[in-house]
Design an enzyme around this catalytic site. Sequence first.
Site, PDB file in Angstrom:
ATOM      1  N   MET D   1       0.840  -1.167   0.000  1.00  0.00           N
ATOM      2  CA  MET D   1       0.000   0.000   0.000  1.00  0.00           C
ATOM      3  C   MET D   1       0.900   1.250   0.000  1.00  0.00           C
ATOM      4  O   MET D   1       1.909   1.221   0.657  1.00  0.00           O
ATOM      5  CB  MET D   1      -0.880   0.033   1.245  1.00  0.00           C
ATOM      6  CG  MET D   1      -1.732  -1.217   1.407  1.00  0.00           C
ATOM      7  SD  MET D   1      -3.275  -1.133   0.468  1.00  0.00           S
ATOM      8  CE  MET D   1      -4.172   0.075   1.417  1.00  0.00           C
ATOM      9  N   PRO D   2       0.528   2.316  -0.631  1.00  0.00           N
ATOM     10  CA  PRO D   2      -0.670   2.519  -1.443  1.00  0.00           C
ATOM     11  C   PRO D   2      -0.647   1.696  -2.740  1.00  0.00           C
ATOM     12  O   PRO D   2       0.423   1.362  -3.257  1.00  0.00           O
ATOM     13  CB  PRO D   2      -0.617   4.018  -1.767  1.00  0.00           C
ATOM     14  CG  PRO D   2       0.320   4.621  -0.766  1.00  0.00           C
ATOM     15  CD  PRO D   2       1.323   3.535  -0.489  1.00  0.00           C
ATOM     16  N   ILE D   3      -1.883   1.402  -3.204  1.00  0.00           N
ATOM     17  CA  ILE D   3      -2.074   0.714  -4.474  1.00  0.00           C
ATOM     18  C   ILE D   3      -2.761   1.688  -5.433  1.00  0.00           C
ATOM     19  O   ILE D   3      -3.819   2.234  -5.112  1.00  0.00           O
ATOM     20  CB  ILE D   3      -2.962  -0.534  -4.301  1.00  0.00           C
ATOM     21  CG1 ILE D   3      -2.314  -1.533  -3.357  1.00  0.00           C
ATOM     22  CG2 ILE D   3      -3.258  -1.192  -5.661  1.00  0.00           C
ATOM     23  CD1 ILE D   3      -3.258  -2.633  -2.868  1.00  0.00           C
TER      24      ILE D   3
END
Lengths: 61, 61, 61, 61, 61, 61
Positions: D1-3
């Site tokens: 993450m982030p994606i």
Amino acid sequence: MPIVTIRAVEGRTVEQKRKLAKAITEAVVRDFEAKPEAVTINFFDMPRENVAKAGTLFIDQ
Amino acid sequence: MPIVTIRAVEGRTVEQKRKLAKAITEAVVRDFEAKPEAVTINFFDMPRENVAKAGTLFIDQ
Amino acid sequence: MPIVTIRAVEGRTVEQKRKLAKAITEAVVRDFEAKPEAVTINFFDMPRENVAKAGTLFIDQ
Amino acid sequence: MPIVTIRAVEGRTVEQKRKLAKAITEAVVRDFEAKPEAVTINFFDMPRENVAKAGTLFIDQ
Amino acid sequence: MPIVTIRAVEGRTVEQKRKLAKAITEAVVRDFEAKPEAVTINFFDMPRENVAKAGTLFIDQ
Amino acid sequence: MPIVTIRAVEGRTVEQKRKLAKAITEAVVRDFEAKPEAVTINFFDMPRENVAKAGTLFIDQ
């Protein structure tokens, strides 16, 4: 926005997508009070080996 | 529902998907108290040129 | 990658998510030959007014 | 993450994806204070028959 | 289209989202040759109990 | 399957979702030849600070 995404098993024709895109857009415009040009639709054609229900791939059902 | 989506780099075989779909469905049924027939699984096979980590495409790593 | 996303009706406890995240990750590592630290899991808790089956919202079923 | 997931009409080259993946990752690292190696990017190349705007498929516009 | 979706652990401020939305849009316009008004961005703020890496929820790490 | 996902800015009422879920399901059944009970619909209510167009958050427009 709104953005509508439809995942369905592959095999639907362009004509089927054409009709459904039109019908869904009209419904979103009417029921969600959106402008037609604000409605985006994305179809994902899912191969039968990439979908499972109850633990079994569609190619095995 | 539940709907489980798995994005993975392409190259997995049907047999790998078959096993994983079965295992995940069993886990969802047991841990989320869902009925097997309510569990849908979708795989997305991602081309290596369509995935990046740390800013670098997988085809460049 | 792999990225696993689970959409389920809200109400599952943290302990249920904890168990399922562990079980799914183990299955992905085993069946898709992924490293554990490469597996990301995302849960989406869906309100019952935001899910429909057969055209009927879950709050109406 | 982030994606980060980017859906765009198909036709972009690998070089375009390479540049965009780099630029988006740098922006996420800077503005969201993420580590570069935590940022995953996925591109989906959408066929023109699978996208509609204002109720009309892109192949018909 | 293009549609850019960013899933990140919750806690980012509006100002952080404002900056990132601007930066990503500029990158998409430049690298994917899109018109600015065609670029839509969606953020999903993920609770820490809804994200896992290596089989462990973020609230447990 | 099919699975239909609608992302729209928050503020729609339950009655609006009720009507749209019904209308979209009927369209999918008719145009994609699906059984009603196979059609799942998911709504995502997007906060205005989580959506941007042309690089500007909706709360700033």
